[in-house]
Design an enzyme around this catalytic site. Structure first.
Site, short mmCIF file in Angstrom:
data_model
loop_
_atom_site.label_atom_id
_atom_site.label_comp_id
_atom_site.label_asym_id
_atom_site.label_seq_id
_atom_site.Cartn_x
_atom_site.Cartn_y
_atom_site.Cartn_z
N LYS A 1 -65.59 32.04 59.76
CA LYS A 1 -65.39 32.04 61.10
C LYS A 1 -66.34 33.06 62.09
O LYS A 1 -66.74 32.67 62.96
CB LYS A 1 -64.01 31.76 61.54
CG LYS A 1 -63.43 30.62 61.22
CD LYS A 1 -61.96 30.65 61.75
CE LYS A 1 -61.23 29.17 61.34
NZ LYS A 1 -59.84 29.20 61.68
N LEU B 1 -50.95 25.67 75.73
CA LEU B 1 -52.11 24.83 75.83
C LEU B 1 -51.91 23.81 74.78
O LEU B 1 -51.38 23.81 73.94
CB LEU B 1 -53.42 25.52 75.50
CG LEU B 1 -53.63 26.40 73.99
CD1 LEU B 1 -54.02 25.45 73.08
CD2 LEU B 1 -54.84 27.63 74.14
N GLU C 1 -54.18 21.15 72.50
CA GLU C 1 -55.56 20.83 71.97
C GLU C 1 -56.30 19.44 72.57
O GLU C 1 -55.59 18.67 73.10
CB GLU C 1 -55.36 20.51 70.34
CG GLU C 1 -55.20 21.80 69.91
CD GLU C 1 -54.85 21.77 68.28
OE1 GLU C 1 -55.33 20.62 67.76
OE2 GLU C 1 -54.27 22.54 67.67
N PHE D 1 -45.44 11.95 79.11
CA PHE D 1 -44.80 11.98 77.84
C PHE D 1 -43.85 10.88 77.76
O PHE D 1 -42.79 10.79 77.10
CB PHE D 1 -44.21 13.42 77.51
CG PHE D 1 -45.03 14.37 76.75
CD1 PHE D 1 -45.99 14.63 77.33
CD2 PHE D 1 -44.58 14.51 75.35
CE1 PHE D 1 -47.08 15.53 76.61
CE2 PHE D 1 -45.58 15.40 74.88
CZ PHE D 1 -46.80 15.90 75.47
N ALA E 1 -45.09 4.97 74.61
CA ALA E 1 -44.69 4.70 73.51
C ALA E 1 -45.67 4.55 72.48
O ALA E 1 -46.81 4.31 72.94
CB ALA E 1 -43.83 3.23 73.74
N CYS F 1 -48.10 21.54 65.77
CA CYS F 1 -46.92 22.24 66.63
C CYS F 1 -45.42 21.66 66.43
O CYS F 1 -44.54 22.32 65.97
CB CYS F 1 -47.19 22.83 68.11
SG CYS F 1 -48.56 24.00 67.86
N LYS G 1 -54.61 13.43 67.93
CA LYS G 1 -54.90 12.88 69.34
C LYS G 1 -56.28 12.83 69.67
O LYS G 1 -56.97 13.88 69.13
CB LYS G 1 -54.05 13.77 70.49
CG LYS G 1 -54.43 15.41 70.48
CD LYS G 1 -53.67 16.04 71.06
CE LYS G 1 -53.87 16.24 72.79
NZ LYS G 1 -53.21 17.24 73.38
P1 NAD Z 1 -55.12 28.44 63.28
O1 NAD Z 1 -54.44 28.29 62.08
O2 NAD Z 1 -56.14 27.42 63.84
O3 NAD Z 1 -55.63 29.81 63.68
C1 NAD Z 1 -55.00 31.03 62.89
C2 NAD Z 1 -56.27 32.16 62.68
O4 NAD Z 1 -55.68 33.37 62.37
C3 NAD Z 1 -57.09 31.42 61.63
O5 NAD Z 1 -58.39 31.54 61.92
C4 NAD Z 1 -56.74 32.50 60.37
O6 NAD Z 1 -57.96 32.72 59.63
C5 NAD Z 1 -56.58 33.76 61.31
N1 NAD Z 1 -55.69 34.86 60.50
C6 NAD Z 1 -54.72 34.89 59.87
N2 NAD Z 1 -54.45 36.05 59.45
C7 NAD Z 1 -54.82 36.91 60.08
C8 NAD Z 1 -55.30 38.33 60.07
N3 NAD Z 1 -54.49 39.18 59.26
N4 NAD Z 1 -56.36 39.11 60.69
C9 NAD Z 1 -57.25 38.42 61.23
N5 NAD Z 1 -57.06 36.80 61.58
C10 NAD Z 1 -56.07 36.47 60.84
O7 NAD Z 1 -53.89 28.29 64.21
P2 NAD Z 1 -53.53 27.74 65.93
O8 NAD Z 1 -53.61 26.47 65.93
O9 NAD Z 1 -54.71 28.52 66.67
O10 NAD Z 1 -52.35 28.47 66.04
C11 NAD Z 1 -51.82 29.81 66.18
C12 NAD Z 1 -50.39 30.02 66.87
O11 NAD Z 1 -50.47 29.61 67.97
C13 NAD Z 1 -49.33 29.39 65.83
O12 NAD Z 1 -48.13 30.31 65.98
C14 NAD Z 1 -49.06 28.05 66.51
O13 NAD Z 1 -47.82 27.53 66.46
C15 NAD Z 1 -49.40 28.41 68.10
N6 NAD Z 1 -49.75 27.55 68.99
C16 NAD Z 1 -50.83 26.87 68.42
C17 NAD Z 1 -51.10 25.67 69.81
C18 NAD Z 1 -51.96 24.51 69.20
O14 NAD Z 1 -52.26 23.44 69.99
N7 NAD Z 1 -52.90 24.78 68.30
C19 NAD Z 1 -50.65 25.59 70.89
C20 NAD Z 1 -49.86 26.64 71.32
C21 NAD Z 1 -49.23 27.45 70.45
#
Ligand code: NAD
Length: 446
Positions: free
Chosen positions: A35, A158, A160, A267, A270, A278, A338
């Site tokens: 990444k 946010l 996706e 939201f 149906a 999440c 989605k």
């Molecule tokens: P993701 O899995 O896409 O990304 C997490 C990233 O963290 C990965 O790239 C992973 O390699 C990296 N990572 C893990 N441990 C690490 C470390 N020690 N040092 C550096 N990098 C590290 O997850 P996401 O979808 O981006 O979600 C992240 C958080 O945000 C979650 O808690 C999720 O619930 C929350 N969230 C997600 C969304 C969504 O739509 N995806 C929306 C709101 C909140």
């Protein structure tokens, strides 16, 4: 301001690119070397509209960079966002291993300048204090007496598929902390978003509401928001199921109730239910927390159960229509949970593939962006186009309402199929058009 974003997944990359876009100096810290290599070249490792141009803009302007070196990223920054994953464990808890690892890795680099450490990951209520404890435990006595950091919860809302817009033009920003100094620092960082000063021509937009809360309230707001949204969808699906038995068109009902401002129109679509990274994990984690503290949340349980049943209504409809599913060819239109994303986490399509495959059907799939299902590649055949998917199919199922599926030319697809059956899992097809093309149309609650 100087910002570090730890974990450059969906949330972290968008956060980093957007903070750079509004004028801050941002470093993204990521442990996955692939990444980091891609991001450094301005290549987004996943699908999220509008993010790659911002990534490239920041890199070219010199205020956005990526590293795998904790010392470099943390020392350089005054605000540190934790955006690592908090996935579901088999027991239904949030897995906080990455959170723990990040918290302890920060400790050696917290000296000198005061830093705000911000959880943007969705974390179990109480995690802010837990992180403070972990960091303090890993600090030297000198560091501890220096009070060099404060923890803030800044839940992310946010979606996706529209993450950049949601980040730059949010409905609200929530900051929770027991440290006024830390909250003020993060509030300062958000100023360009709050007053929309970064957007030329959109300056007439009303300022974004920024609310300051306790740490626990901010953490709980995220869970409550997701639980409410998922419940709203499960609710309308329950109404749809009743409509299917007693008559009534769920789309008309959604409009009729949604125009009541206390309910609201969004939201209320149906369909075959919600998915994504999440909702399920957050509802189950909230449920676990509630149970640990002696409360059994019936509504949350029902929200999850209704959703699981909803996915299976597709299989039931196919059985009713085709009778025996063994030996039948079923085409799934859409795989992502989605439109606008390649995210497959808790995608309804995966459950459908498993059920149909186990029932002995040949599952064919087509999605505009998803072309790999990992271990499930064995159980499906990837079609190259919608037409290819329809060739010889006994039924097609609309799973993800990508724009290109809304205008399906059923008159063209019909003659390619063995039997003209369409299950519209998103109520995105006009039943009259389907009937005109001699299809047996099965929507949800209509
Ligand atoms: P993701 O899995 O896409 O990304 C997490 C990233 O963290 C990965 O790239 C992973 O390699 C990296 N990572 C893990 N441990 C690490 C470390 N020690 N040092 C550096 N990098 C590290 O997850 P996401 O979808 O981006 O979600 C992240 C958080 O945000 C979650 O808690 C999720 O619930 C929350 N969230 C997600 C969304 C969504 O739509 N995806 C929306 C709101 C909140």
């Amino acid at each position: 301001m100087r910002v570090c974003v730890i974990g450059t997944g969906y949330v972290g990359t968008v956060t980093a690119a957007c903070f750079a876009h509004v004028g801050h100096d941002v470093v993204g810290l990521e442990q996955d070397p692939d990444k980091v290599a891609k991001l450094r070249k301005g290549i987004l490792p996943f699908v999220e509209p509008g993010t790659e141009p911002l990534l490239q803009e920041g890199i070219a302007a010199g205020n956005l960079r990526f590293t795998d070196d904790v010392a470099d990223a943390v020392t350089a920054s005054e605000v540190i966002f934790i955006c690592v994953g908090t996935p579901l464990t088999p027991s239904g808890d949030a897995n906080v291993d990455a959170l723990r690892a990040v918290a302890t890795s920060l400790a050696p680099h917290l000296h000198g300048e005061y830093k705000a450490i911000v959880t943007k990951s969705t974390v179990p209520v109480g995690s802010g204090d837990w992180i403070t404890m972990l960091i303090e435990d890993a600090m030297t006595p000198d560091q501890r007496s220096g009070h060099s950091f404060g923890v803030v919860s800044n839940p992310e809302f946010l979606r996706e598929g529209s993450a950049v817009t949601d980040f730059l033009y949010p409905d609200r920003i929530v900051l929770g902390s027991s440290s006024e100094k830390a909250i003020d620092l993060v509030a300062q960082l958000y100023e360009p978003v709050v007053d929309q000063s970064f957007t030329e021509g959109r300056a007439e937009l009303a300022p974004v509401r920024l609310i300051k809360t306790s740490l626990e309230s901010a953490e709980m707001i995220k869970y409550a928001a997701n639980a409410f949204l998922a419940t709203k969808i499960s609710f309308i699906n329950e109404m749809a199921n009743i409509c299917e038995r007693i008559g009534g068109d769920i789309d008309q009902i959604a409009e009729g109730i949604g125009l009541d401002h206390r309910i609201g129109e969004s939201f209320l679509n149906a369909g075959l239910g919600w998915g994504g990274s999440c909702f399920r994990k957050d509802i189950l984690a909230l449920k676990r927390t509630a149970e640990e503290y002696g409360y059994s949340p019936q509504l949350l349980q029902a929200t999850v159960e209704v959703n699981l049943l909803q996915r299976m209504t597709v299989v039931r409809k196919l059985q009713e229509e085709l009778k025996i599913l063994k030996g039948k060819r079923i085409g799934l239109l859409g795989l992502a949970f989605k439109p606008g994303t390649d995210d497959l986490r808790d995608a309804p399509a995966l459950d459908l593939i498993d059920r149909l495959h186990n029932a002995g059907s040949r599952v064919m799939v087509y999605d505009p962006v998803v072309t790999d299902l990992g271990p499930r590649n064995e159980s499906v055949r990837f079609a190259e186009s919608v037409e290819d998917l329809a060739d010889g199919a006994d039924a097609i199922v609309l799973v993800t309402e990508w724009d290109e599926f809304r205008g399906l030319d059923l008159a063209d697809l019909g003659p390619r199929m063995r039997t003209r059956v369409v299950v519209d899992g998103r109520n995105a097809i006009d039943p009259a058009e389907a009937a005109e093309a001699h299809f047996r149309y099965l929507g949800v609650g209509r």
